[in-house]
Design a protein around this motif. Sequence first.
Motif, PDB file in Angstrom:
ATOM      1  N   SER A  17      -0.506   8.937  -2.890  1.00 38.12           N
ATOM      2  CA  SER A  17      -0.302   7.491  -3.021  1.00 38.12           C
ATOM      3  C   SER A  17       1.131   6.859  -3.862  1.00 38.12           C
ATOM      4  O   SER A  17       1.652   5.842  -3.381  1.00 38.12           O
ATOM      5  N   ILE A  18       1.472   7.661  -4.928  1.00 38.65           N
ATOM      6  CA  ILE A  18       2.544   7.072  -5.452  1.00 38.65           C
ATOM      7  C   ILE A  18       3.706   7.084  -4.672  1.00 38.65           C
ATOM      8  O   ILE A  18       4.455   6.589  -4.601  1.00 38.65           O
ATOM      9  N   HIS A  19       3.757   8.433  -4.025  1.00 41.04           N
ATOM     10  CA  HIS A  19       4.933   8.734  -3.058  1.00 41.04           C
ATOM     11  C   HIS A  19       4.925   7.613  -2.047  1.00 41.04           C
ATOM     12  O   HIS A  19       5.975   7.047  -1.929  1.00 41.04           O
ATOM     13  N   ALA A  20       3.920   7.342  -1.536  1.00 38.05           N
ATOM     14  CA  ALA A  20       3.848   6.091  -0.653  1.00 38.05           C
ATOM     15  C   ALA A  20       4.515   4.913  -1.146  1.00 38.05           C
ATOM     16  O   ALA A  20       5.146   4.089  -0.353  1.00 38.05           O
ATOM     17  N   GLN A  21       3.931   4.439  -2.281  1.00 40.50           N
ATOM     18  CA  GLN A  21       4.387   3.252  -2.900  1.00 40.50           C
ATOM     19  C   GLN A  21       5.918   3.213  -3.100  1.00 40.50           C
ATOM     20  O   GLN A  21       6.416   2.206  -2.879  1.00 40.50           O
ATOM     21  N   ASP A  22       6.347   4.365  -3.526  1.00 42.94           N
ATOM     22  CA  ASP A  22       7.859   4.481  -3.834  1.00 42.94           C
ATOM     23  C   ASP A  22       8.624   4.271  -2.447  1.00 42.94           C
ATOM     24  O   ASP A  22       9.484   3.360  -2.309  1.00 42.94           O
ATOM     25  N   ASN A  23       7.930   4.904  -1.451  1.00 43.23           N
ATOM     26  CA  ASN A  23       8.890   4.717  -0.156  1.00 43.23           C
ATOM     27  C   ASN A  23       8.691   3.283   0.552  1.00 43.23           C
ATOM     28  O   ASN A  23       9.599   2.697   1.091  1.00 43.23           O
ATOM     29  N   SER A  24       7.515   2.480   0.017  1.00 43.29           N
ATOM     30  CA  SER A  24       7.456   1.103   0.406  1.00 43.29           C
ATOM     31  C   SER A  24       8.377   0.258  -0.297  1.00 43.29           C
ATOM     32  O   SER A  24       9.073  -0.423   0.375  1.00 43.29           O
ATOM     33  N   MET A  25       8.458   0.455  -1.447  1.00 40.23           N
ATOM     34  CA  MET A  25       9.558  -0.277  -2.024  1.00 40.23           C
ATOM     35  C   MET A  25      10.955  -0.100  -1.961  1.00 40.23           C
ATOM     36  O   MET A  25      11.691  -1.015  -1.832  1.00 40.23           O
ATOM     37  N   ASN A  26      11.176   1.226  -1.311  1.00 32.89           N
ATOM     38  CA  ASN A  26      12.516   1.280  -0.904  1.00 32.89           C
ATOM     39  C   ASN A  26      12.819   1.193   0.858  1.00 32.89           C
ATOM     40  O   ASN A  26      13.680   1.510   1.340  1.00 32.89           O
ATOM     41  N   ASN A  27      11.570   0.617   1.432  1.00 35.53           N
ATOM     42  CA  ASN A  27      11.753   0.228   2.861  1.00 35.53           C
ATOM     43  C   ASN A  27      11.901   1.486   3.797  1.00 35.53           C
ATOM     44  O   ASN A  27      12.610   1.557   4.459  1.00 35.53           O
ATOM     45  N   THR A  28      11.450   2.940   3.096  1.00 33.69           N
ATOM     46  CA  THR A  28      11.533   3.941   4.024  1.00 33.69           C
ATOM     47  C   THR A  28      10.405   4.594   4.467  1.00 33.69           C
ATOM     48  O   THR A  28       9.083   4.129   3.731  1.00 33.69           O
ATOM     49  N   ASN A  29      10.167   5.481   5.330  1.00 37.21           N
ATOM     50  CA  ASN A  29       9.030   5.827   5.768  1.00 37.21           C
ATOM     51  C   ASN A  29       9.198   7.626   6.173  1.00 37.21           C
ATOM     52  O   ASN A  29      10.006   7.821   6.944  1.00 37.21           O
ATOM     53  N   ASP A  30       8.716   8.337   5.209  1.00 42.87           N
ATOM     54  CA  ASP A  30       8.754   9.511   5.264  1.00 42.87           C
ATOM     55  C   ASP A  30       7.652  10.301   6.467  1.00 42.87           C
ATOM     56  O   ASP A  30       7.721  11.670   6.319  1.00 42.87           O
ATOM     57  N   GLY A  31       6.706   9.602   6.740  1.00 47.79           N
ATOM     58  CA  GLY A  31       5.733  10.227   7.480  1.00 47.79           C
ATOM     59  C   GLY A  31       4.733  11.045   6.911  1.00 47.79           C
ATOM     60  O   GLY A  31       4.601  12.217   7.294  1.00 47.79           O
ATOM     61  N   ILE A  32       4.152  10.715   5.697  1.00 48.92           N
ATOM     62  CA  ILE A  32       3.286  11.383   5.185  1.00 48.92           C
ATOM     63  C   ILE A  32       2.055  11.320   6.104  1.00 48.92           C
ATOM     64  O   ILE A  32       1.409  10.321   6.489  1.00 48.92           O
ATOM     65  N   ASP A  33       1.574  12.662   6.126  1.00 47.89           N
ATOM     66  CA  ASP A  33       0.332  12.995   7.034  1.00 47.89           C
ATOM     67  C   ASP A  33      -1.034  13.085   6.209  1.00 47.89           C
ATOM     68  O   ASP A  33      -0.924  14.021   5.169  1.00 47.89           O
ATOM     69  N   PHE A  34      -1.958  12.604   6.406  1.00 43.64           N
ATOM     70  CA  PHE A  34      -3.333  12.771   6.120  1.00 43.64           C
ATOM     71  C   PHE A  34      -4.133  13.447   7.242  1.00 43.64           C
ATOM     72  O   PHE A  34      -4.125  12.972   8.299  1.00 43.64           O
ATOM     73  N   GLY A  35      -4.889  14.424   6.646  1.00 45.83           N
ATOM     74  CA  GLY A  35      -6.055  14.974   7.824  1.00 45.83           C
ATOM     75  C   GLY A  35      -7.147  15.772   7.363  1.00 45.83           C
ATOM     76  O   GLY A  35      -7.407  15.569   6.273  1.00 45.83           O
ATOM     77  N   ILE A  36      -7.900  16.261   8.257  1.00 45.29           N
ATOM     78  CA  ILE A  36      -8.879  17.254   8.109  1.00 45.29           C
ATOM     79  C   ILE A  36      -8.820  18.588   8.765  1.00 45.29           C
ATOM     80  O   ILE A  36      -8.067  18.724   9.586  1.00 45.29           O
TER      81      ILE A  36
END
Length: 213
Positions: A17-36
């Motif tokens: 979540s922290i990683h995703a928020q950091d990317n959002s602030m920097n307008n980047t998308n690193d493709g974090i994947d969630f799954g089962i």
Amino acid sequence: MKKLILCAAVAIFGLTSIHAQDNSMNNTNDGIDFGIKAGVNFAKLTGDDVEDADGRTGIHFGIVAEIPVSDVFSIQPEVLYSQQGLQQDFEGGESKLKLDYINVPVFAKFYVAEGLAFEFGPQFGFNVSAKSEFQIEGASGEETASIESDLEDSVEAFDFGAGAGVSYKFDGGMFLQARYVLGLTSVYQGSSEGLFQDDLNNSNLSVSLGYKF
């Protein structure tokens, strides 16, 4: 124990979540994947007392997240329910040691080809059930009695291990994974008055099928 499991899950997936928020602030998308994922365990315990014992075939299932660090390297934390232990035949029946865990592996993934990755890392295990079961057979081979005992006071609540594996991610999100994890801490402290005299460690080979969203 429930608080430990909850804290582990929150800590691991809080990182994403922290990683995703950091990317959002920097307008980047690193493709974090969630799954089962889910699959089969071929588990056993190592120790002098159980050299001739068979493994316990069980299941595992849970959630995963893959956090890319570079084009060829990522971190994959997971939270899994896992059935482990062993079984052993004796004259007139069979005994089983059934150990169930909430495992939190945090593996580094190194991609060596398109979709193909080698994985290495630690695993933190939290025991949620520990039971011994004796199945007694009659002369005809049919089960005549089953005796189950609680071993939670004899089995360590925490298990630390390290493992390695390989995975392949298909186009569309499906992935296959094979992994071996060896326990580095004793999960059963042997004694002359206990079920086993020597310390026992977990050993588990798992095969999984999963899907990342």
